[in-house]
Design a protein around this motif. Structure first.
Motif, PDB file in Angstrom:
ATOM      1  N   SER A  55       0.857  -1.187   0.000  1.00 42.24           N
ATOM      2  CA  SER A  55       0.000   0.000   0.000  1.00 42.24           C
ATOM      3  C   SER A  55       0.888   1.229   0.000  1.00 42.24           C
ATOM      4  O   SER A  55       1.851   1.305   0.774  1.00 42.24           O
ATOM      5  N   TYR A  56       0.567   2.220  -0.840  1.00 42.62           N
ATOM      6  CA  TYR A  56       1.507   3.300  -1.067  1.00 42.62           C
ATOM      7  C   TYR A  56       0.938   4.698  -0.883  1.00 42.62           C
ATOM      8  O   TYR A  56       1.620   5.694  -1.148  1.00 42.62           O
ATOM      9  N   ASP A  57      -0.300   4.833  -0.421  1.00 43.11           N
ATOM     10  CA  ASP A  57      -0.903   6.163  -0.250  1.00 43.11           C
ATOM     11  C   ASP A  57      -1.479   6.261   1.155  1.00 43.11           C
ATOM     12  O   ASP A  57      -2.490   5.624   1.464  1.00 43.11           O
ATOM     13  N   ASN A 109      -3.115   8.514   2.468  1.00 48.22           N
ATOM     14  CA  ASN A 109      -4.447   9.118   2.447  1.00 48.22           C
ATOM     15  C   ASN A 109      -5.507   8.178   1.905  1.00 48.22           C
ATOM     16  O   ASN A 109      -6.696   8.434   2.049  1.00 48.22           O
ATOM     17  N   ASN A 110      -5.072   7.108   1.271  1.00 54.18           N
ATOM     18  CA  ASN A 110      -6.012   6.127   0.729  1.00 54.18           C
ATOM     19  C   ASN A 110      -5.320   4.768   0.729  1.00 54.18           C
ATOM     20  O   ASN A 110      -4.682   4.387  -0.242  1.00 54.18           O
ATOM     21  N   ARG A 169      -5.248   2.146  -2.106  1.00 53.36           N
ATOM     22  CA  ARG A 169      -4.399   2.241  -3.292  1.00 53.36           C
ATOM     23  C   ARG A 169      -3.186   1.352  -3.040  1.00 53.36           C
ATOM     24  O   ARG A 169      -2.315   1.673  -2.235  1.00 53.36           O
ATOM     25  N   ARG A 170      -3.150   0.242  -3.704  1.00 57.63           N
ATOM     26  CA  ARG A 170      -2.159  -0.783  -3.397  1.00 57.63           C
ATOM     27  C   ARG A 170      -1.884  -1.629  -4.632  1.00 57.63           C
ATOM     28  O   ARG A 170      -2.630  -1.599  -5.607  1.00 57.63           O
ATOM     29  N   TRP A 229       2.710  -1.444   4.382  1.00 55.69           N
ATOM     30  CA  TRP A 229       2.331  -0.042   4.229  1.00 55.69           C
ATOM     31  C   TRP A 229       3.601   0.798   4.149  1.00 55.69           C
ATOM     32  O   TRP A 229       4.342   0.924   5.133  1.00 55.69           O
ATOM     33  N   TRP A 235       4.128   3.949   4.112  1.00 57.69           N
ATOM     34  CA  TRP A 235       4.213   5.081   5.029  1.00 57.69           C
ATOM     35  C   TRP A 235       4.531   4.653   6.454  1.00 57.69           C
ATOM     36  O   TRP A 235       5.029   5.447   7.240  1.00 57.69           O
ATOM     37  N   ARG A 268       7.961   5.064  -9.936  1.00 60.13           N
ATOM     38  CA  ARG A 268       7.617   6.224  -9.116  1.00 60.13           C
ATOM     39  C   ARG A 268       7.846   5.968  -7.630  1.00 60.13           C
ATOM     40  O   ARG A 268       8.230   6.871  -6.885  1.00 60.13           O
ATOM     41  N   LEU A 269       7.610   4.736  -7.202  1.00 59.88           N
ATOM     42  CA  LEU A 269       7.804   4.404  -5.796  1.00 59.88           C
ATOM     43  C   LEU A 269       9.281   4.297  -5.424  1.00 59.88           C
ATOM     44  O   LEU A 269       9.632   4.292  -4.248  1.00 59.88           O
TER      45      LEU A 269
END
Length: 260
Positions: A63-65, A67-68, A71-72, A96, A98, A129-130
């Motif tokens: 999972s990369y957001d 705030n949501n 989104r994974r 996760w 974050w 991007r990650l």
């Protein structure tokens, strides 16, 4: 996400986003993927089994957001170095970013007809991007889906560049991962392996040990055969020397008789 929940674990007590978790998706045409994923995951787990700071999985989402959390992405295999493995396993429902503090360092996807386009398209862009340092793809069809049986890319200046690879006789392929220090191979027929570049042997510890034992036995047999051959050669030489000495004595005994 409006709802939250409190999770208590070995790390801390904290508020986490309310995320909907279904079973990790399985593709309808995943039979191609099963054995390569199992094989490579098994080998890489062996390689890092003594490293408590290396997290390896193919069974959970990344999972990369923050705030949501929905989104994974679900890689077939990913590895993260220098992380709190026990904290991740005991304290998080999935990986996760974050919470862990970093994206995976290594990701591998294995092709199926229904996933190959995603692996080459939006997943590749997402991993870039990650900041995933190496992104590898294995194609059990030998290249019909990805173009190559083995393809690796390394992140350099924010863009993916091809990792060193070669194609040999019989369609055999090899790709070198600098990050993992291994060589991924395809036998040109049906099997993938992971080799130690220093020895050229599989990193499968049991298979390598068996191969080493076979090689040691072969060396011992060869040494015994050489020793037997040398002993036989010495015996033959001694027999020839004895025969020559006997002949000389015979001749010497004949000489006085001839003189009379």
């Amino acid at each position: 996400m409006s709802a939250t929940r409190i999770i208590t674990n070995a790390w801390q007590v904290r508020t986490l986003p309310d995320i909907f978790y279904e079973e990790k998706e399985r593709v309808e045409d995943g039979m191609l993927q099963e054995l390569p994923i199992e094989r490579v995951t098994h080998l890489l787990r062996q390689r890092y089994e003594d490293r408590p700071d290396v997290f390896i999985s193919g069974e959970v989402f990344v999972s990369y957001d923050i705030n949501n959390g929905n989104r994974r992405v679900g890689p077939d295999l990913f590895i993260a170095f220098d992380v709190n493995v026990s904290g991740i396993r005991e304290g998080l429902p999935n990986y996760w970013i974050w919470e862990v503090g970093k994206a995976p360092d290594f990701v591998m996807e294995v092709a199926s007809p229904s996933t190959a386009e995603h692996d080459l398209g939006w997943k590749r862009e997402l991993y870039r991007r990650l900041g995933v340092q190496e992104y590898w793809r294995l194609d059990p069809t030998g290249g019909a889906l990805y173009g190559r049986a083995i393809a690796g890319e390394r992140l350099e200046d924010g863009e993916y560049q091809p990792c060193a690879a070669e194609v040999g006789a019989g369609g055999k392929e090899r790709g070198h991962s600098r990050l993992l220090g291994v060589v991924f191979t395809w036998d040109g027929a049906s099997a993938f392996d992971v080799l130690d570049p220093a020895t050229g042997l599989t990193i499968d510890k049991r298979a390598a040990a068996e191969a080493g034992a076979v090689a040691a036995s072969a060396r011992a047999d060869a040494e015994a055969a050489r020793a037997d051959a040398e002993a036989a050669a010495r015996a033959a030489a001694e027999a020839r020397a004895a025969a020559a000495e006997a002949r000389i004595r015979q001749l010497e005994e004949q000489l006085p008789h001839q003189d009379r």
